[in-house]
Design a protein around this motif. Sequence first.
Motif, PDB file in Angstrom:
ATOM      1  N   ARG A 172      -8.606  -2.379 -88.552  1.00  0.00           N
ATOM      2  CA  ARG A 172      -7.772  -2.754 -89.691  1.00  0.00           C
ATOM      3  C   ARG A 172      -8.616  -2.739 -90.959  1.00  0.00           C
ATOM      4  O   ARG A 172      -9.568  -3.500 -91.088  1.00  0.00           O
ATOM      5  CB  ARG A 172      -7.156  -4.134 -89.478  1.00  0.00           C
ATOM      6  CG  ARG A 172      -6.189  -4.557 -90.581  1.00  0.00           C
ATOM      7  CD  ARG A 172      -5.533  -5.877 -90.237  1.00  0.00           C
ATOM      8  NE  ARG A 172      -4.604  -6.293 -91.284  1.00  0.00           N
ATOM      9  CZ  ARG A 172      -3.875  -7.398 -91.249  1.00  0.00           C
ATOM     10  NH1 ARG A 172      -3.990  -8.212 -90.185  1.00  0.00           N
ATOM     11  NH2 ARG A 172      -3.065  -7.712 -92.232  1.00  0.00           N
TER      12      ARG A 172
ATOM     13  N   GLU B 104      -5.869   3.580 -88.296  1.00  0.00           N
ATOM     14  CA  GLU B 104      -5.452   2.323 -87.672  1.00  0.00           C
ATOM     15  C   GLU B 104      -5.846   2.237 -86.203  1.00  0.00           C
ATOM     16  O   GLU B 104      -5.870   1.147 -85.616  1.00  0.00           O
ATOM     17  CB  GLU B 104      -3.947   2.128 -87.816  1.00  0.00           C
ATOM     18  CG  GLU B 104      -3.090   3.252 -87.264  1.00  0.00           C
ATOM     19  CD  GLU B 104      -2.749   4.316 -88.299  1.00  0.00           C
ATOM     20  OE1 GLU B 104      -1.729   4.999 -88.118  1.00  0.00           O
ATOM     21  OE2 GLU B 104      -3.513   4.452 -89.286  1.00  0.00           O
ATOM     22  N   HIS B 105      -6.176   3.381 -85.584  1.00  0.00           N
ATOM     23  CA  HIS B 105      -6.665   3.360 -84.211  1.00  0.00           C
ATOM     24  C   HIS B 105      -8.086   2.805 -84.142  1.00  0.00           C
ATOM     25  O   HIS B 105      -8.519   2.341 -83.085  1.00  0.00           O
ATOM     26  CB  HIS B 105      -6.658   4.766 -83.608  1.00  0.00           C
ATOM     27  CG  HIS B 105      -5.297   5.362 -83.520  1.00  0.00           C
ATOM     28  ND1 HIS B 105      -5.071   6.732 -83.471  1.00  0.00           N
ATOM     29  CD2 HIS B 105      -4.062   4.799 -83.483  1.00  0.00           C
ATOM     30  CE1 HIS B 105      -3.781   6.967 -83.405  1.00  0.00           C
ATOM     31  NE2 HIS B 105      -3.143   5.808 -83.411  1.00  0.00           N
ATOM     32  N   ILE B 106      -8.806   2.875 -85.240  1.00  0.00           N
ATOM     33  CA  ILE B 106     -10.200   2.432 -85.285  1.00  0.00           C
ATOM     34  C   ILE B 106     -10.295   0.948 -85.586  1.00  0.00           C
ATOM     35  O   ILE B 106     -11.081   0.215 -84.985  1.00  0.00           O
ATOM     36  CB  ILE B 106     -10.965   3.243 -86.353  1.00  0.00           C
ATOM     37  CG1 ILE B 106     -10.998   4.716 -85.948  1.00  0.00           C
ATOM     38  CG2 ILE B 106     -12.378   2.701 -86.555  1.00  0.00           C
ATOM     39  CD1 ILE B 106     -11.463   5.642 -87.038  1.00  0.00           C
TER      40      ILE B 106
ATOM     41  N   HIS C 272     -13.284   7.016 -89.736  1.00  0.00           N
ATOM     42  CA  HIS C 272     -12.284   8.026 -89.377  1.00  0.00           C
ATOM     43  C   HIS C 272     -12.692   9.405 -89.895  1.00  0.00           C
ATOM     44  O   HIS C 272     -12.571  10.412 -89.193  1.00  0.00           O
ATOM     45  CB  HIS C 272     -10.916   7.639 -89.932  1.00  0.00           C
ATOM     46  CG  HIS C 272      -9.842   8.627 -89.643  1.00  0.00           C
ATOM     47  ND1 HIS C 272      -9.445   9.587 -90.567  1.00  0.00           N
ATOM     48  CD2 HIS C 272      -9.087   8.844 -88.532  1.00  0.00           C
ATOM     49  CE1 HIS C 272      -8.490  10.326 -90.034  1.00  0.00           C
ATOM     50  NE2 HIS C 272      -8.251   9.910 -88.813  1.00  0.00           N
TER      51      HIS C 272
ATOM     52  N   ALA D 189     -10.068  13.869 -81.299  1.00  0.00           N
ATOM     53  CA  ALA D 189      -9.826  12.953 -82.407  1.00  0.00           C
ATOM     54  C   ALA D 189      -9.537  13.697 -83.707  1.00  0.00           C
ATOM     55  O   ALA D 189      -8.880  13.162 -84.600  1.00  0.00           O
ATOM     56  CB  ALA D 189     -11.039  12.040 -82.600  1.00  0.00           C
TER      57      ALA D 189
ATOM     58  N   HIS E 108     -11.863   3.828 -92.985  1.00  0.00           N
ATOM     59  CA  HIS E 108     -11.533   5.197 -93.378  1.00  0.00           C
ATOM     60  C   HIS E 108     -12.766   6.103 -93.341  1.00  0.00           C
ATOM     61  O   HIS E 108     -12.649   7.298 -93.024  1.00  0.00           O
ATOM     62  CB  HIS E 108     -10.876   5.215 -94.759  1.00  0.00           C
ATOM     63  CG  HIS E 108      -9.472   4.675 -94.755  1.00  0.00           C
ATOM     64  ND1 HIS E 108      -8.361   5.485 -94.640  1.00  0.00           N
ATOM     65  CD2 HIS E 108      -9.005   3.405 -94.817  1.00  0.00           C
ATOM     66  CE1 HIS E 108      -7.264   4.745 -94.651  1.00  0.00           C
ATOM     67  NE2 HIS E 108      -7.627   3.472 -94.761  1.00  0.00           N
TER      68      HIS E 108
ATOM     69  N   LEU F 154      -5.753  13.862 -83.317  1.00  0.00           N
ATOM     70  CA  LEU F 154      -4.966  12.748 -82.792  1.00  0.00           C
ATOM     71  C   LEU F 154      -5.305  11.393 -83.392  1.00  0.00           C
ATOM     72  O   LEU F 154      -4.469  10.487 -83.386  1.00  0.00           O
ATOM     73  CB  LEU F 154      -5.138  12.673 -81.268  1.00  0.00           C
ATOM     74  CG  LEU F 154      -4.742  13.930 -80.482  1.00  0.00           C
ATOM     75  CD1 LEU F 154      -5.014  13.716 -78.998  1.00  0.00           C
ATOM     76  CD2 LEU F 154      -3.276  14.282 -80.722  1.00  0.00           C
ATOM     77  N   LEU F 155      -6.536  11.234 -83.870  1.00  0.00           N
ATOM     78  CA  LEU F 155      -6.988   9.919 -84.313  1.00  0.00           C
ATOM     79  C   LEU F 155      -6.443   9.558 -85.689  1.00  0.00           C
ATOM     80  O   LEU F 155      -6.406  10.384 -86.598  1.00  0.00           O
ATOM     81  CB  LEU F 155      -8.521   9.884 -84.351  1.00  0.00           C
ATOM     82  CG  LEU F 155      -9.162   8.510 -84.569  1.00  0.00           C
ATOM     83  CD1 LEU F 155      -8.931   7.619 -83.359  1.00  0.00           C
ATOM     84  CD2 LEU F 155     -10.664   8.661 -84.838  1.00  0.00           C
ATOM     85  N   ARG F 156      -6.042   8.301 -85.851  1.00  0.00           N
ATOM     86  CA  ARG F 156      -5.597   7.748 -87.128  1.00  0.00           C
ATOM     87  C   ARG F 156      -6.498   6.568 -87.487  1.00  0.00           C
ATOM     88  O   ARG F 156      -7.045   5.911 -86.598  1.00  0.00           O
ATOM     89  CB  ARG F 156      -4.145   7.282 -87.040  1.00  0.00           C
ATOM     90  CG  ARG F 156      -3.157   8.400 -86.715  1.00  0.00           C
ATOM     91  CD  ARG F 156      -3.009   9.361 -87.897  1.00  0.00           C
ATOM     92  NE  ARG F 156      -2.065  10.435 -87.594  1.00  0.00           N
ATOM     93  CZ  ARG F 156      -2.398  11.611 -87.104  1.00  0.00           C
ATOM     94  NH1 ARG F 156      -3.681  11.866 -86.818  1.00  0.00           N
ATOM     95  NH2 ARG F 156      -1.492  12.537 -86.875  1.00  0.00           N
TER      96      ARG F 156
ATOM     97  N   LYS G 131     -15.479  10.776 -87.658  1.00  0.00           N
ATOM     98  CA  LYS G 131     -15.000  11.179 -86.339  1.00  0.00           C
ATOM     99  C   LYS G 131     -14.205  12.480 -86.375  1.00  0.00           C
ATOM    100  O   LYS G 131     -14.199  13.248 -85.404  1.00  0.00           O
ATOM    101  CB  LYS G 131     -14.135  10.064 -85.731  1.00  0.00           C
ATOM    102  CG  LYS G 131     -14.917   8.884 -85.186  1.00  0.00           C
ATOM    103  CD  LYS G 131     -13.981   7.859 -84.584  1.00  0.00           C
ATOM    104  CE  LYS G 131     -14.709   6.777 -83.826  1.00  0.00           C
ATOM    105  NZ  LYS G 131     -15.326   7.250 -82.570  1.00  0.00           N
ATOM    106  N   THR G 132     -13.516  12.739 -87.478  1.00  0.00           N
ATOM    107  CA  THR G 132     -12.644  13.918 -87.570  1.00  0.00           C
ATOM    108  C   THR G 132     -13.260  15.049 -88.392  1.00  0.00           C
ATOM    109  O   THR G 132     -12.583  16.017 -88.717  1.00  0.00           O
ATOM    110  CB  THR G 132     -11.287  13.524 -88.190  1.00  0.00           C
ATOM    111  OG1 THR G 132     -11.494  12.952 -89.488  1.00  0.00           O
ATOM    112  CG2 THR G 132     -10.568  12.511 -87.309  1.00  0.00           C
TER     113      THR G 132
END
Length: 275
Positions: A149, A145-147, A122, A138, A119, A141-143, A125-126
């Motif tokens: 687990r 879970e895309h990065i 994430h 990103a 997290h 669009l980025l979540r 990145k955002t």
Amino acid sequence: MRIYYGVLDPILVRRRKSARLHLWGGTPASMTLDLEAGRASGSGSAQALTRMRRVAQRYDMHALGRGATPMMLDLQACGDAKGLEQQLRGLSSRNMTKIRRAGRMGYRVRPFALANHVHDVHAIKTSMAVRSGGPVLARWLLRPEHIGRQTEELQPWKPPACDTHWTIWWGVFIDTPGHRNGNLETPERLVAYTKLARAGELVHYLDLMGHRDFLADGVMLLMHAHIAQWLLDADTPPARGARAIWYGALEHGGEGLLTWKRRAGFAPMQVRLTG
């Protein structure tokens, strides 16, 4: 991304190459790097080598031509950690001041297990809609879970199985009581990171990014200096034998990123890869 690297990136490189090379005085120095040096069997070593070769295909790794010009920090030219500090001082009178100030503010640099800080990555990145390379898709669009687990139990960091072919996540942390990554309480917050990849003598900043709210504190330079010093000190097997750090291309990014690379010791290089 295939369209970008196959069509748009070559156009951008051709437009910028000559002018930006001129800023460094013309034809750059050259070096030869062995991608297979020291390779041993181990989990991830073949993947690390394949990925390095694949990324290098987009760059001029033999002679200056149509591909992007790699930016390299020559570790052999630094010699040791003191040599690195002297180089950083010579490139900008403020470099060491920024690095020491970030340390006094409580920022720490170390490798980390991605599963503990999905997290945080994430959020980094955002954190900006536009960076030096342009709009950040990103942001929308980025979540998480895309990065990866996100774990719910703290995972220990483990050294790579192969000393010379690996991927290690490095980050900058600051104490933040009560901070959480999903359901996992992590009392320190990741504010900058790099996905550091190695194949033989070459180390690559495959991904290097900081959170908007912390960039002014010098966290990126702090992380870069720590990683370069770690490689130069060569106190642990994964750090031994590296000859250069590669960070992107001369032609990529805006003037701000280009200035940062110059001050951090990166320079355009004619590179020949073997192995």
